[in-house]
Design a protein around this motif. Structure first.
Motif, PDB file in Angstrom:
ATOM      1  N   GLN A  47     -28.328 -54.345  36.677  1.00  0.00           N
ATOM      2  CA  GLN A  47     -28.570 -53.364  35.632  1.00  0.00           C
ATOM      3  C   GLN A  47     -27.267 -52.693  35.208  1.00  0.00           C
ATOM      4  O   GLN A  47     -26.561 -52.103  36.019  1.00  0.00           O
ATOM      5  N   LEU A  48     -26.955 -52.780  33.919  1.00  0.00           N
ATOM      6  CA  LEU A  48     -25.775 -52.110  33.381  1.00  0.00           C
ATOM      7  C   LEU A  48     -26.100 -50.677  33.007  1.00  0.00           C
ATOM      8  O   LEU A  48     -27.242 -50.338  32.719  1.00  0.00           O
ATOM      9  N   LYS A  49     -25.066 -49.837  32.992  1.00  0.00           N
ATOM     10  CA  LYS A  49     -25.203 -48.467  32.507  1.00  0.00           C
ATOM     11  C   LYS A  49     -24.665 -48.426  31.084  1.00  0.00           C
ATOM     12  O   LYS A  49     -23.683 -49.081  30.762  1.00  0.00           O
ATOM     13  N   PHE A  50     -25.296 -47.643  30.228  1.00  0.00           N
ATOM     14  CA  PHE A  50     -24.884 -47.622  28.831  1.00  0.00           C
ATOM     15  C   PHE A  50     -25.099 -46.241  28.223  1.00  0.00           C
ATOM     16  O   PHE A  50     -25.765 -45.380  28.800  1.00  0.00           O
ATOM     17  N   ARG A  51     -24.508 -46.067  27.070  1.00  0.00           N
ATOM     18  CA  ARG A  51     -24.837 -44.907  26.228  1.00  0.00           C
ATOM     19  C   ARG A  51     -24.739 -45.337  24.774  1.00  0.00           C
ATOM     20  O   ARG A  51     -24.065 -46.327  24.443  1.00  0.00           O
ATOM     21  N   VAL A  52     -25.408 -44.608  23.910  1.00  0.00           N
ATOM     22  CA  VAL A  52     -25.336 -44.840  22.474  1.00  0.00           C
ATOM     23  C   VAL A  52     -24.640 -43.638  21.840  1.00  0.00           C
ATOM     24  O   VAL A  52     -25.007 -42.490  22.095  1.00  0.00           O
TER      25      VAL A  52
ATOM     26  N   ALA B 122     -29.425 -45.494  31.179  1.00  0.00           N
ATOM     27  CA  ALA B 122     -28.612 -44.593  30.362  1.00  0.00           C
ATOM     28  C   ALA B 122     -27.742 -43.712  31.250  1.00  0.00           C
ATOM     29  O   ALA B 122     -28.201 -43.150  32.236  1.00  0.00           O
ATOM     30  N   ASP B 123     -26.474 -43.615  30.906  1.00  0.00           N
ATOM     31  CA  ASP B 123     -25.534 -42.777  31.652  1.00  0.00           C
ATOM     32  C   ASP B 123     -24.465 -42.305  30.663  1.00  0.00           C
ATOM     33  O   ASP B 123     -23.735 -43.111  30.101  1.00  0.00           O
ATOM     34  N   MET B 124     -24.370 -40.989  30.492  1.00  0.00           N
ATOM     35  CA  MET B 124     -23.477 -40.449  29.464  1.00  0.00           C
ATOM     36  C   MET B 124     -22.006 -40.456  29.851  1.00  0.00           C
ATOM     37  O   MET B 124     -21.123 -40.336  28.986  1.00  0.00           O
ATOM     38  N   THR B 125     -21.683 -40.572  31.120  1.00  0.00           N
ATOM     39  CA  THR B 125     -20.286 -40.479  31.565  1.00  0.00           C
ATOM     40  C   THR B 125     -19.791 -41.763  32.225  1.00  0.00           C
ATOM     41  O   THR B 125     -18.747 -42.287  31.856  1.00  0.00           O
ATOM     42  N   ASN B 126     -20.527 -42.281  33.176  1.00  0.00           N
ATOM     43  CA  ASN B 126     -20.092 -43.476  33.902  1.00  0.00           C
ATOM     44  C   ASN B 126     -20.807 -44.713  33.370  1.00  0.00           C
ATOM     45  O   ASN B 126     -21.544 -45.386  34.081  1.00  0.00           O
ATOM     46  N   PHE B 127     -20.571 -45.011  32.106  1.00  0.00           N
ATOM     47  CA  PHE B 127     -21.277 -46.133  31.468  1.00  0.00           C
ATOM     48  C   PHE B 127     -20.412 -47.375  31.460  1.00  0.00           C
ATOM     49  O   PHE B 127     -19.172 -47.308  31.489  1.00  0.00           O
ATOM     50  N   ASP B 128     -21.060 -48.528  31.426  1.00  0.00           N
ATOM     51  CA  ASP B 128     -20.373 -49.809  31.301  1.00  0.00           C
ATOM     52  C   ASP B 128     -20.242 -50.219  29.835  1.00  0.00           C
ATOM     53  O   ASP B 128     -19.208 -50.734  29.416  1.00  0.00           O
ATOM     54  N   VAL B 129     -21.306 -50.003  29.078  1.00  0.00           N
ATOM     55  CA  VAL B 129     -21.360 -50.423  27.680  1.00  0.00           C
ATOM     56  C   VAL B 129     -21.591 -49.209  26.796  1.00  0.00           C
ATOM     57  O   VAL B 129     -22.478 -48.397  27.066  1.00  0.00           O
TER      58      VAL B 129
ATOM     59  N   GLU C 125     -11.858 -47.995  25.921  1.00  0.00           N
ATOM     60  CA  GLU C 125     -12.404 -46.907  26.720  1.00  0.00           C
ATOM     61  C   GLU C 125     -11.738 -45.582  26.400  1.00  0.00           C
ATOM     62  O   GLU C 125     -12.383 -44.539  26.403  1.00  0.00           O
ATOM     63  N   GLU C 126     -10.443 -45.607  26.172  1.00  0.00           N
ATOM     64  CA  GLU C 126      -9.696 -44.439  25.736  1.00  0.00           C
ATOM     65  C   GLU C 126      -8.909 -44.828  24.499  1.00  0.00           C
ATOM     66  O   GLU C 126      -8.511 -45.973  24.337  1.00  0.00           O
ATOM     67  N   SER C 127      -8.682 -43.859  23.634  1.00  0.00           N
ATOM     68  CA  SER C 127      -8.027 -44.166  22.375  1.00  0.00           C
ATOM     69  C   SER C 127      -6.637 -44.751  22.589  1.00  0.00           C
ATOM     70  O   SER C 127      -5.872 -44.297  23.430  1.00  0.00           O
ATOM     71  N   LEU C 128      -6.331 -45.781  21.809  1.00  0.00           N
ATOM     72  CA  LEU C 128      -5.023 -46.428  21.893  1.00  0.00           C
ATOM     73  C   LEU C 128      -3.899 -45.515  21.412  1.00  0.00           C
ATOM     74  O   LEU C 128      -2.723 -45.816  21.618  1.00  0.00           O
ATOM     75  N   HIS C 129      -4.234 -44.401  20.779  1.00  0.00           N
ATOM     76  CA  HIS C 129      -3.183 -43.511  20.270  1.00  0.00           C
ATOM     77  C   HIS C 129      -2.449 -42.789  21.394  1.00  0.00           C
ATOM     78  O   HIS C 129      -1.410 -42.170  21.161  1.00  0.00           O
ATOM     79  N   ARG C 130      -2.920 -42.893  22.623  1.00  0.00           N
ATOM     80  CA  ARG C 130      -2.261 -42.237  23.748  1.00  0.00           C
ATOM     81  C   ARG C 130      -1.156 -43.086  24.370  1.00  0.00           C
ATOM     82  O   ARG C 130      -0.525 -42.661  25.331  1.00  0.00           O
ATOM     83  N   ARG C 131      -0.948 -44.281  23.847  1.00  0.00           N
ATOM     84  CA  ARG C 131       0.049 -45.165  24.443  1.00  0.00           C
ATOM     85  C   ARG C 131       1.442 -44.528  24.392  1.00  0.00           C
ATOM     86  O   ARG C 131       1.756 -43.750  23.495  1.00  0.00           O
ATOM     87  N   ASN C 132       2.248 -44.890  25.366  1.00  0.00           N
ATOM     88  CA  ASN C 132       3.656 -44.495  25.454  1.00  0.00           C
ATOM     89  C   ASN C 132       3.890 -43.020  25.760  1.00  0.00           C
ATOM     90  O   ASN C 132       5.031 -42.624  26.006  1.00  0.00           O
TER      91      ASN C 132
END
Length: 496
Positions: free
Chosen positions: A227-232, A264-271, A290-297
């Motif tokens: 079973q996967l964890k997910f959120r919408v 359903a899992d709002m924080t530790n979701f897979d999908v 998972e995290e915005s790419l704008h944080r690179r570097n």
């Protein structure tokens, strides 16, 4: 052979199943990824959609379509190009499109409209997008997470073997991909953050687990044995909807849960399933970041750290040429020169600020950038930092080709009152160091009234070439592209 080419070769052997899509009942059950084209959606800094589309065309050879919903573009690529997508500099977040409806008709009553969304979840062609999600997840996780990922999403092992070898399962192919792909680590930043102007909400409904469903476009036994964890997440824009974002996320998420028997899992979701609604345009997708790419570097953040993706857009706007000297006189944490050094290594980038703490953060971020080179012979980057006074720069007259900077908004740093003195002095000093005729300046500010007043006094020095309206943390700001006139600085002092 490069790492990216190795990745493409490995991915080309993986087979996708389109048999569950509507209208494909009689088609062959497997389609090679060489022929399998997927639609990728991406969020980008608002105002820089054209810049992002140009980058996609330049680096991937795909023509991007700009969404009516600001801050989003869509483009089609072969699955083998998935690693290169993560290397795009103008992209904040990525998702694979499950299905797009350009003219979706919503029922008038809230109950009917939400019921339609519930029914829609059971009819969507989930199979290929979920395969892409799994492949993307495997590409970006470290070895200690690959085993867990494989257990959670164990799909069609019999169909994912090397031709004739009898020993090449998809896990082995993905292992080769992980070893060779030149893809950013997830800890460098990858996620799905919707634009600021969109209404956002997450599905929070958890229904009791029930027996396996048989309706829909694919069998749940093919999706996974665990079973996967997910959120919408629902991003909605427009005033003609009878429902709210949280209601759409709740009911659509409930239908997804019933269909797949996920938890359903709002924080530790897979999908993360995305439901993007802009007036009558509906796009369902699955997040690939998972995290915005704008944080690179950037590892050391300040109170006003600029997004790396916005920094890239500003730099691209000035069209850097080989051997250009590019200066950020108010660098903050160094996002602009660091992004410049990473992408335009054939230019020289100089970062400066009057705040010693800002210079310290910039130096630390530059150090982190150098460490990413992994000690190779060409580890050095054409970038330096220095503390200085923006109104009295220790640079020769006419020695700089490009100036790119994020000017104080007068909110978190400084004040709008101080800007009335600061802006004219800054523009004057920038005109001194910038090369006549060919020099350019790309300046970001939210204090548009003050900037316009300061610029009006310097029509003999600067010509405004373009204005890009952007959203910066919910603030309506502008990026100005200025071009230096041919008039020499010494000849203009009497004008001021």
């Amino acid at each position: 052979m490069s790492g990216t080419e190795d990745t493409a070769e490995s991915l080309s052997e993986v087979t996708f199943d389109n048999s569950c899509e509507p209208g494909n009942e009689d088609s062959n059950p497997g389609i090679s990824t060489k022929d399998n084209v997927i639609t990728i959606g991406a969020t980008v800094p608002t105002g820089f959609e054209l810049t992002a589309a140009d980058e996609v065309q330049e680096k991937l050879g795909s023509k991007a379509r700009i969404s009516k919903d600001r801050g989003k573009i869509y483009f089609e690529i072969p699955v083998t190009s998935l690693p290169q997508v993560h290397q795009l500099r103008s992209i904040d977040n990525l998702f694979v499109v499950v299905q797009e409806f350009k003219d979706y008709v919503f029922k008038e009553t809230k109950e009917e409209a939400l019921k339609d969304l519930e029914d829609l979840a059971k009819k969507l062609p989930w199979t290929d997008p979920l395969e892409v999600w799994r492949l993307n997840t495997s590409l970006k996780k470290r070895k200690n997470r690959r085993k867990k990922s494989g257990q959670q999403f164990n799909t069609k092992k019999d169909k994912l073997k090397d031709d004739g070898s009898g020993e090449g399962t998809v896990d082995k192919k993905l292992h080769n991909v992980l070893e060779s792909a030149q893809v950013q680590d997830s800890e460098n930043g990858d996620g799905m953050e919707p634009p600021d102007e969109d209404e956002q909400s997450d599905s929070k409904e958890e229904s009791p687990s029930s027996g396996e469903q048989e309706s829909g476009d694919c069998k749940k036994s093919e999706i996974g044995t665990e079973q996967l964890k997910f959120r919408v997440t629902c991003n909605r824009a427009g005033d003609k909807h009878s429902f709210k974002s949280n209601e759409a996320a709740r009911d659509f998420g409930g239908a997804v849960q019933d269909f797949f028997q996920w938890k359903a899992d709002m924080t530790n979701f897979d999908v993360e399933v995305l439901l993007n609604i802009h007036n009558n345009e509906v796009v369902v997708g699955i997040a690939l970041t998972e995290e915005s790419l704008h944080r690179r570097n950037i590892t050391h953040f300040g109170p006003t750290t600029l997004r790396s993706t916005l920094a890239y857009g500003m730099l691209r706007l000035c069209d850097p040429q080989p051997a250009d000297v590019i200066v950020d006189p108010m660098c903050g944490t160094g996002a602009i020169p660091i992004e410049g050094a990473a992408e335009w290594s054939n230019c020289y980038h100089l970062a400066g600020d009057n705040n010693p703490q800002a210079i310290k953060r910039t130096a630390n971020n530059i150090s982190s950038l150098l460490k990413q080179s992994k000690g190779c012979a060409s580890a050095g980057k054409p970038i330096d930092s220095i503390q200085w006074d923006i109104c009295n720069l220790p640079l020769r007259t006419g020695s700089v080709d490009v100036i790119v900077t994020d000017m104080p908004f007068g909110k978190r740093i400084g004040s709008k009152k101080k800007n009335w003195d600061l802006y004219p002095s800054c523009l004057m000093e920038m005109s001194r160091i910038c090369r006549p005729r060919t020099g350019r300046a790309v300046l970001l500010t939210q204090d548009k009234k003050c900037f316009a007043k300061a610029l009006s006094k310097m029509g003999h020095l600067w010509r405004k070439s373009q204005t890009v309206w952007v959203n910066v943390g919910g603030l309506h700001a502008a990026v100005y592209l200025l071009r230096r006139s041919a008039e020499k600085f010494e000849e203009t002092k009497s004008h001021w």
